[in-house]
Each structure stands twice: as structure tokens, then as C-alpha cells.
Write a protein that holds these residues in place. Structure first.
Motif, PDB file in Angstrom:
ATOM      1  N   ARG A  10     -37.019  -5.615   1.812  1.00 18.82           N
ATOM      2  CA  ARG A  10     -36.993  -5.697   3.064  1.00 18.82           C
ATOM      3  C   ARG A  10     -38.157  -6.696   3.331  1.00 18.82           C
ATOM      4  N   ARG A  14     -38.213 -10.380   5.372  1.00 20.36           N
ATOM      5  CA  ARG A  14     -39.257 -10.556   6.644  1.00 20.36           C
ATOM      6  C   ARG A  14     -40.120 -11.635   6.256  1.00 20.36           C
ATOM      7  N   TRP A 124     -32.973 -11.286  17.679  1.00 23.27           N
ATOM      8  CA  TRP A 124     -33.002 -10.046  16.382  1.00 23.27           C
ATOM      9  C   TRP A 124     -34.182 -10.398  15.354  1.00 23.27           C
ATOM     10  N   TYR A 128     -37.154  -8.264  14.172  1.00 18.54           N
ATOM     11  CA  TYR A 128     -37.192  -7.969  12.663  1.00 18.54           C
ATOM     12  C   TYR A 128     -38.467  -8.354  12.029  1.00 18.54           C
ATOM     13  N   THR A 129     -38.664  -9.610  11.951  1.00 20.73           N
ATOM     14  CA  THR A 129     -39.863 -10.128  11.327  1.00 20.73           C
ATOM     15  C   THR A 129     -41.126  -9.477  11.567  1.00 20.73           C
ATOM     16  N   ILE A 133     -38.126  -3.922  14.427  1.00 16.90           N
ATOM     17  CA  ILE A 133     -36.671  -3.177  14.086  1.00 16.90           C
ATOM     18  C   ILE A 133     -36.551  -3.110  12.802  1.00 16.90           C
ATOM     19  N   ASP A 134     -35.695  -2.362  12.266  1.00 13.08           N
ATOM     20  CA  ASP A 134     -35.078  -2.484  10.754  1.00 13.08           C
ATOM     21  C   ASP A 134     -33.827  -2.820  10.578  1.00 13.08           C
ATOM     22  N   TRP A 135     -33.064  -2.518  11.746  1.00 10.11           N
ATOM     23  CA  TRP A 135     -31.613  -2.682  11.671  1.00 10.11           C
ATOM     24  C   TRP A 135     -31.287  -4.145  11.297  1.00 10.11           C
ATOM     25  N   ARG A 138     -32.120  -1.003   7.348  1.00 12.77           N
ATOM     26  CA  ARG A 138     -32.941   0.351   7.098  1.00 12.77           C
ATOM     27  C   ARG A 138     -32.641   0.854   5.881  1.00 12.77           C
TER      28      ARG A 138
END
Length: 155
Positions: A10, A14, A124, A128-129, A133-135, A138
Motif C-alpha cells: 500500500r 500511495r 478518491w 487515498y494518497t 481512506i484505505d478503500w 484495506r
């Protein structure tokens, strides 16, 4: 090193997405500051002081892009850039629906369709970056961790 390719985690996703967004927002912000007259025609009529708004948003994009690359203000930058992407949607709609000519940008649904559809993805991506959020990436939980977590019931 064994020569085996490791799957990106992840944090790798990111980082690359963060750099791409920073380049995108930095470049677009520069256009706002250097050539605001290009964007004047797509500003909705209800926006007060459109030239000032274009200049201010350009500055916000550049500052947000720089902060996104840093550690200290990354989350605030991510939230700000996501909000910015939502706020410029009316100008993108006007550009598409009223066929407003902008030099260097095609007036075609081959451009406008993907551009309008991509806006929620930009929102989004900023969230996210910035790790807000992680979606949908996750982390998968180990089954034993779920049993020991009292809040995991019903998941």
C-alpha cells in the motif's frame, strides 16, 4: 536479493500516486497562474471575481501539490485537493455542456466524457494518497486477529 519480484504494498501505491497527483496539480496550478485567461470562459457566471478565483485556485493547487509530497501537512493537503476537485466540477460541466472553446483542449465528448468521469477518481486519489481512506486496498486481516478483536463481530 533472490531476484523474485515483490508485489507493491500500500505504501508503494500511495507514493507513486502521490507523486503523480503532485505533478498533475502542480502543472495545472501553474497554468492557472500563468494563463488565467484560458480558463475564464469556463467559469460559471455565478462565481464572483472569476479571475481572482482562478488565480487563488492555482495557488492552492501548487501549495497542495507541494504539501502532498511532504510529511507534515500531507493529510490537510489531501483533504484540500479532494475538496478542490469537487468544487471545480461545475466549471468542467459548463465546459462540456456549453461547448466552451479552450485553446489546447478538444471540444469533443471523447475528451469531456472521460474528464467528467475521472473527477471522482481524482477526489478518491487525493484522499487515498493522504491516508485519509484505505478503500479498496484495506489490509486483509489475519483470521486470528479478528477473533481477538471485540469490534470485529459481524464483519
Amino acid at each position: 536479493m533472490t531476484g523474485e519480484a515483490r508485489a507493491p504494498d500500500r505504501s508503494d501505491r500511495r507514493v507513486w500516486l502521490r507523486v503523480a497527483l503532485a505533478l498533475l496539480y502542480g502543472g495545472v496550478g501553474a497554468v492557472h497562474l500563468l494563463r488565467p485567461e484560458l480558463l475564464m470562459p469556463i467559469m460559471p457566471s455565478w462565481v464572483p471575481e472569476p479571475r481572482l478565483v482562478i488565480l487563488a485556485t492555482g495557488l492552492c493547487e501548487i501549495v497542495g501539490a507541494a504539501a502532498l509530497l511532504g510529511q507534515r501537512r500531507r493529510r490537510a493537503a489531501a483533504a484540500g485537493l479532494a475538496l478542490y476537485a469537487a468544487c471545480v466540477y461545475p466549471a468542467n460541466l459548463k465546459h462540456a455542456l456549453e461547448h466552451v472553446p479552450v485553446p489546447g483542449i478538444p471540444d469533443s465528448w471523447w475528451y469531456h466524457g472521460p474528464r467528467l468521469a475521472f473527477q471522482p477518481i481524482l477526489i478518491w486519489a487525493a484522499l487515498y494518497t493522504g491516508a485519509l481512506i484505505d478503500w479498496p486496498f484495506r489490509a486483509k486481516r489475519h483470521p486470528s486477529a479478528a477473533r481477538s478483536d471485540p469490534h470485529a463481530r459481524g464483519r
